[in-house]
Design a protein around this motif. Structure first.
Motif, short mmCIF file in Angstrom:
data_model
loop_
_atom_site.label_atom_id
_atom_site.label_comp_id
_atom_site.label_asym_id
_atom_site.label_seq_id
_atom_site.Cartn_x
_atom_site.Cartn_y
_atom_site.Cartn_z
N LEU A 175 0.82 -1.21 0.00
CA LEU A 175 0.00 0.00 0.00
C LEU A 175 0.86 1.26 0.00
O LEU A 175 0.54 2.23 -0.70
CB LEU A 175 -0.93 -0.01 1.22
CG LEU A 175 -1.82 -1.26 1.37
CD1 LEU A 175 -2.78 -1.09 2.53
CD2 LEU A 175 -2.57 -1.56 0.08
N ARG A 176 1.95 1.25 0.75
CA ARG A 176 2.85 2.41 0.77
C ARG A 176 3.40 2.70 -0.62
O ARG A 176 3.54 3.85 -1.04
CB ARG A 176 4.02 2.15 1.72
CG ARG A 176 3.71 2.35 3.18
CD ARG A 176 5.04 2.44 3.93
NE ARG A 176 4.91 1.91 5.27
CZ ARG A 176 5.91 1.86 6.13
NH1 ARG A 176 7.11 2.29 5.77
NH2 ARG A 176 5.73 1.38 7.34
N ALA A 177 3.75 1.63 -1.34
CA ALA A 177 4.30 1.80 -2.68
C ALA A 177 3.28 2.43 -3.62
O ALA A 177 3.60 3.33 -4.40
CB ALA A 177 4.77 0.45 -3.23
N LEU A 178 2.04 1.98 -3.54
CA LEU A 178 1.00 2.53 -4.41
C LEU A 178 0.66 3.97 -4.02
O LEU A 178 0.38 4.80 -4.89
CB LEU A 178 -0.24 1.64 -4.35
CG LEU A 178 -0.03 0.22 -4.90
CD1 LEU A 178 -1.27 -0.63 -4.65
CD2 LEU A 178 0.31 0.25 -6.38
N GLU A 179 0.72 4.27 -2.72
CA GLU A 179 0.50 5.66 -2.29
C GLU A 179 1.59 6.58 -2.85
O GLU A 179 1.31 7.73 -3.19
CB GLU A 179 0.47 5.73 -0.76
CG GLU A 179 -0.83 5.22 -0.16
CD GLU A 179 -0.83 5.28 1.35
OE1 GLU A 179 -1.91 5.54 1.93
OE2 GLU A 179 0.23 5.07 1.97
N ALA A 180 2.81 6.07 -2.95
CA ALA A 180 3.91 6.87 -3.51
C ALA A 180 3.67 7.20 -4.98
O ALA A 180 4.27 8.12 -5.52
CB ALA A 180 5.23 6.13 -3.34
N MET A 181 2.78 6.43 -5.62
CA MET A 181 2.41 6.69 -7.02
C MET A 181 1.10 7.47 -7.12
O MET A 181 0.52 7.57 -8.19
CB MET A 181 2.31 5.37 -7.78
CG MET A 181 3.62 4.63 -7.92
SD MET A 181 3.42 3.10 -8.86
CE MET A 181 4.29 1.96 -7.81
N GLY A 182 0.65 8.00 -5.99
CA GLY A 182 -0.52 8.87 -6.01
C GLY A 182 -1.83 8.22 -5.67
O GLY A 182 -2.87 8.89 -5.66
N ALA A 183 -1.85 6.93 -5.35
CA ALA A 183 -3.10 6.24 -5.06
C ALA A 183 -3.68 6.69 -3.73
O ALA A 183 -2.94 6.96 -2.77
CB ALA A 183 -2.89 4.73 -5.05
N LYS A 184 -4.99 6.77 -3.66
CA LYS A 184 -5.71 7.02 -2.41
C LYS A 184 -6.28 5.68 -1.95
O LYS A 184 -6.98 5.00 -2.70
CB LYS A 184 -6.85 8.02 -2.63
CG LYS A 184 -6.37 9.39 -3.10
CD LYS A 184 -5.46 10.06 -2.08
CE LYS A 184 -5.03 11.45 -2.55
NZ LYS A 184 -4.06 12.05 -1.61
N LEU A 185 -6.00 5.33 -0.70
CA LEU A 185 -6.36 4.00 -0.20
C LEU A 185 -7.20 4.12 1.06
O LEU A 185 -6.96 4.98 1.91
CB LEU A 185 -5.09 3.20 0.11
CG LEU A 185 -4.09 3.05 -1.05
CD1 LEU A 185 -2.80 2.44 -0.55
CD2 LEU A 185 -4.69 2.20 -2.15
#
Length: 424
Positions: free
Chosen positions: A129-139
């Protein structure tokens, strides 16, 4: 419930063919979600986990067709009709979380259940999840599901620094980054052969990736990926498992398609214990070098270190080695659940936290034992090859998740082993 009976005391001779890697195939299959064009995998293993991933992809609208004898998987995601990976499927296998990155990159949104899998300790998805947040994802995590949304215009490149090495998180981030706008850098990335295999497949689909197999991977996002055909890498865990069989039972076995570079740290440890390992064009040949095996210490580490998925099997080997061995599990907690079952067979094992001390005994004794997870299952079978009398391993449904035709393969080199069906 099926069981496997093993009668020990027979040396092994012959060749065991090694299948395509389960862990690699389970990672490659979600890559089909990144493209509208077909992805075909050859050398795919025939395992229950592969069938589970096929069902998960089908639930999202992908088409998955096993071809020929099951070694070829033809997949197409041209008509995805869902973004939700339901608990009923995901709970059966932790690798299901690997659909999250591809769905988010392709569709811009995804709802994926938190995964299940073997009971070998906590394997949290926070690094994914941290990796996807670094790409702008909202989780948003609620009701046991990850609700993910990409920003307008899709994921964007970012710098991802993993605080811990994680194979799954590296794989999820790598797939998502292929369609992100701009450049993504994955630092402290996993270096496993399965990561390299995934990168090669994605590159064949048109991705721009550099650095796989090192601790830093750079991905330049592209607008779209196209179809490809890719051969799944050899299963290094199956390879290592069967390399131990002639060391435990005696004899000499060739592992067809085996490569030392997939298991260098493992090979060094078994050679220190008294194994002889030879590489040629056909694969790896293994036998005891001289007489009894010797105790060695083992610590599991991320690749290129000693694999955690071979720790249980190595413990079975060391149960009859001369001297005292110490096995330290540094990857997963609760991964010594096979130790009490080996003790039932006469092994001398003392577990203290993440460390197990194994004092070799002259001979193991056959006994009824129970598998607790995938790798524990096969460690008990290996122990049975060395044991006096008959060993009955129950709850072998775990085995079907990671080893195809284990009975046939061992019987083919002379082992006395049979599977007893529950309704026999």
């Amino acid at each position: 419930m099926d069981s496997i009976n093993v009668t020990g005391g027979r040396a092994l001779e012959g060749t065991i063919p090694i299948a395509g890697a389960k862990n690699a195939c389970l990672t490659l299959m979600p890559a089909t979600l990144l493209s509208e064009e077909p992805l075909t995998l050859t050398n795919a293993p025939r395992l229950s986990d592969i069938r589970t991933m096929s069902r998960l992809l089908a639930s999202l609208g992908a088409e998955v067709s096993p071809l020929s004898d099951g070694l070829v998987l033809a997949m197409s995601s041209h008509a995805l009709n869902g973004d939700r990976a339901d608990y009923e499927i995901v709970r059966k296998m932790r690798a299901s979380i690997l659909v999250l990155g591809p769905l988010l990159a392709r569709l811009g949104h995804a709802v994926v259940s938190l995964p299940g899998g073997c009971a070998i300790g906590a394997r949290p998805v926070d690094l994914h999840l941290r990796a996807l947040e670094a790409m702008g994802a909202k989780l948003d995590l609620r009701d046991g599901y990850v609700h993910a949304k990409a920003p307008a215009g899709g994921l964007r490149g970012g710098d991802v620094e993993f605080p811990l090495v994680s194979v799954g998180a590296t794989e999820n981030a790598l797939m998502a980054a292929t369609l992100a706008r701009g450049t993504t850098r994955l630092r402290n990335a996993a270096q496993e052969p399965e990561i390299v295999d995934l990168a090669r497949c994605l590159r064949a689909m048109g991705a721009q990736i550099a650095g796989e197999g090192t601790s830093e991977i750079e991905v330049q996002g592209v607008d779209r990926l196209h179809g490809a055909t890719h051969r799944v890498v050899t299963d290094r865990i199956e390879l290592g498992t069967y390399m131990l069989a002639p060391l435990i039972a005696g004899g000499e076995v060739t592992l067809g398609g085996g490569r030392r570079d997939l298991l260098e740290a493992f090979c060094e440890r078994i050679e220190a214990a008294g194994a002889e390992v030879r590489q040629d064009a056909t694969g790896l040949t293994v036998r005891r070098a001289n007489g009894a095996l010797r105790a060695v210490d083992v610590a599991t580490e991320p690749f290129p270190g000693f694999p955690t998925d071979l720790q249980a099997q190595m413990m079975a080997l060391l149960c009859t080695a001369e001297g005292k061995s110490v096995l330290e599990e540094r990857i997963f907690e609760n991964r010594f659940m096979h130790a009490p079952e080996l003790v039932r067979m006469g092994a001398c094992i003392d577990v203290q936290g993440g460390q197990a001390t194994v004092t070799g005994v002259e001979r193991l004794r056959g006994a009824p034992v129970m598998a607790t997870d995938l790798r524990a299952s096969v460690s008990l079978i290996l122990a049975g090859l060395a044991a006096e009398g008959e060993t009955t391993v129950s709850r072998v449904y775990h085995l079907d998740r990671g080893y195809e035709h284990v009975v046939a393969k061992l019987r083919g080199v002379g082992a006395r082993i049979e599977r007893v069906r529950a309704n026999d």
